[in-house]
Design a protein around this motif. Sequence first.
Motif, PDB file in Angstrom:
ATOM      1  N   LEU A  19       2.984  -3.416   1.060  1.00  0.00           N
ATOM      2  CA  LEU A  19       3.064  -2.547   2.242  1.00  0.00           C
ATOM      3  C   LEU A  19       2.629  -3.328   3.482  1.00  0.00           C
ATOM      4  CD1 LEU A  19       2.573   1.147   2.323  1.00  0.00           C
ATOM      5  CD2 LEU A  19       1.371  -0.097   4.076  1.00  0.00           C
ATOM      6  N   GLU A  20       1.626  -4.179   3.356  1.00  0.00           N
ATOM      7  CA  GLU A  20       1.160  -4.983   4.491  1.00  0.00           C
ATOM      8  C   GLU A  20       2.192  -6.005   4.951  1.00  0.00           C
ATOM      9  OE1 GLU A  20      -1.457  -5.008   6.634  1.00  0.00           O
ATOM     10  OE2 GLU A  20      -1.876  -3.062   5.736  1.00  0.00           O
ATOM     11  N   ARG A  21       3.099  -6.407   4.081  1.00  0.00           N
ATOM     12  CA  ARG A  21       4.141  -7.381   4.461  1.00  0.00           C
ATOM     13  C   ARG A  21       5.221  -6.735   5.324  1.00  0.00           C
ATOM     14  NH1 ARG A  21       3.400  -9.233  -0.884  1.00  0.00           N
ATOM     15  NH2 ARG A  21       5.139  -8.013  -1.640  1.00  0.00           N
ATOM     16  N   ARG A  22       5.318  -5.427   5.248  1.00  0.00           N
ATOM     17  CA  ARG A  22       6.383  -4.732   5.978  1.00  0.00           C
ATOM     18  C   ARG A  22       6.020  -4.535   7.445  1.00  0.00           C
ATOM     19  NH1 ARG A  22       6.725   0.280   2.118  1.00  0.00           N
ATOM     20  NH2 ARG A  22       7.412   1.284   4.022  1.00  0.00           N
ATOM     21  N   GLY A  23       7.044  -4.440   8.266  1.00  0.00           N
ATOM     22  CA  GLY A  23       6.828  -4.120   9.677  1.00  0.00           C
ATOM     23  C   GLY A  23       7.035  -2.626   9.871  1.00  0.00           C
ATOM     24  N   PHE A  24       6.189  -2.038  10.684  1.00  0.00           N
ATOM     25  CA  PHE A  24       6.321  -0.605  10.934  1.00  0.00           C
ATOM     26  C   PHE A  24       6.566  -0.373  12.407  1.00  0.00           C
ATOM     27  CE2 PHE A  24       4.006  -0.771   6.974  1.00  0.00           C
ATOM     28  CZ  PHE A  24       4.648   0.205   6.232  1.00  0.00           C
ATOM     29  N   THR A  25       7.513   0.520  12.685  1.00  0.00           N
ATOM     30  CA  THR A  25       7.805   0.847  14.076  1.00  0.00           C
ATOM     31  C   THR A  25       7.398   2.289  14.331  1.00  0.00           C
ATOM     32  OG1 THR A  25      10.033   1.501  13.461  1.00  0.00           O
ATOM     33  CG2 THR A  25       9.746  -0.757  14.215  1.00  0.00           C
ATOM     34  N   GLY A  26       6.864   2.512  15.482  1.00  0.00           N
ATOM     35  CA  GLY A  26       6.488   3.867  15.858  1.00  0.00           C
ATOM     36  C   GLY A  26       5.110   4.254  15.373  1.00  0.00           C
ATOM     37  N   PRO A  27       4.477   5.135  16.117  1.00  0.00           N
ATOM     38  CA  PRO A  27       3.131   5.578  15.750  1.00  0.00           C
ATOM     39  C   PRO A  27       3.150   6.419  14.483  1.00  0.00           C
ATOM     40  CG  PRO A  27       3.949   6.843  17.605  1.00  0.00           C
ATOM     41  CD  PRO A  27       4.967   5.770  17.326  1.00  0.00           C
ATOM     42  N   GLY A  28       2.216   6.162  13.621  1.00  0.00           N
ATOM     43  CA  GLY A  28       2.081   6.972  12.417  1.00  0.00           C
ATOM     44  C   GLY A  28       2.956   6.563  11.248  1.00  0.00           C
ATOM     45  N   ALA A  29       3.878   5.625  11.446  1.00  0.00           N
ATOM     46  CA  ALA A  29       4.797   5.250  10.364  1.00  0.00           C
ATOM     47  C   ALA A  29       4.042   4.611   9.193  1.00  0.00           C
ATOM     48  CB  ALA A  29       5.876   4.308  10.885  1.00  0.00           C
ATOM     49  N   LYS A  30       3.105   3.729   9.510  1.00  0.00           N
ATOM     50  CA  LYS A  30       2.354   3.057   8.452  1.00  0.00           C
ATOM     51  C   LYS A  30       1.461   4.048   7.713  1.00  0.00           C
ATOM     52  CE  LYS A  30      -0.577  -0.937   7.595  1.00  0.00           C
ATOM     53  NZ  LYS A  30      -1.225  -2.097   8.218  1.00  0.00           N
ATOM     54  N   GLU A  31       0.770   4.909   8.459  1.00  0.00           N
ATOM     55  CA  GLU A  31      -0.104   5.899   7.829  1.00  0.00           C
ATOM     56  C   GLU A  31       0.693   6.835   6.928  1.00  0.00           C
ATOM     57  OE1 GLU A  31      -0.316   4.854  10.951  1.00  0.00           O
ATOM     58  OE2 GLU A  31      -2.324   3.964  10.869  1.00  0.00           O
ATOM     59  N   ARG A  32       1.883   7.199   7.366  1.00  0.00           N
ATOM     60  CA  ARG A  32       2.751   8.060   6.551  1.00  0.00           C
ATOM     61  C   ARG A  32       3.146   7.341   5.256  1.00  0.00           C
ATOM     62  NH1 ARG A  32       5.353   9.749  10.485  1.00  0.00           N
ATOM     63  NH2 ARG A  32       7.005   8.201  10.552  1.00  0.00           N
ATOM     64  N   ALA A  33       3.498   6.065   5.362  1.00  0.00           N
ATOM     65  CA  ALA A  33       3.862   5.289   4.172  1.00  0.00           C
ATOM     66  C   ALA A  33       2.667   5.171   3.226  1.00  0.00           C
ATOM     67  CB  ALA A  33       4.362   3.904   4.582  1.00  0.00           C
ATOM     68  N   ILE A  34       1.474   4.979   3.769  1.00  0.00           N
ATOM     69  CA  ILE A  34       0.267   4.880   2.940  1.00  0.00           C
ATOM     70  C   ILE A  34       0.095   6.159   2.129  1.00  0.00           C
ATOM     71  CG2 ILE A  34      -2.266   4.841   3.038  1.00  0.00           C
ATOM     72  CD1 ILE A  34      -1.920   2.927   5.514  1.00  0.00           C
ATOM     73  N   ARG A  35       0.239   7.298   2.787  1.00  0.00           N
ATOM     74  CA  ARG A  35       0.054   8.585   2.103  1.00  0.00           C
ATOM     75  C   ARG A  35       1.179   8.867   1.101  1.00  0.00           C
ATOM     76  NH1 ARG A  35      -3.969  11.495   4.550  1.00  0.00           N
ATOM     77  NH2 ARG A  35      -4.396  11.057   6.728  1.00  0.00           N
TER      78      ARG A  35
END
Length: 80
Positions: A19-35
């Motif tokens: 997950l850390e290798r991926r790039g996330f665009t937009g606010p909250g995208a990474k947190e959503r993926a984590i959950r």
Amino acid sequence: MDDDQEHALGRRERDILALERRGFTGPGAKERAIREELGLSPVRYYQLLNALLDDTRALAHDPVTVNRLRRIREARRSER
């Protein structure tokens, strides 16, 4: 269990690094993926990630990602 399996990262640890290798665009995208993908709260995720950065198995599994995150962590610590 042979040495390779004994010293290998678990599934969750590998998933966190992936997950850390991926790039996330937009606010909250990474947190959503984590959950959604890992079933973790962001706070717990970052606790596990921070511990992983000090794990030699993580460094052996994904040296580029671990070293990049270690540099970021050190830069933040020195800013304080």
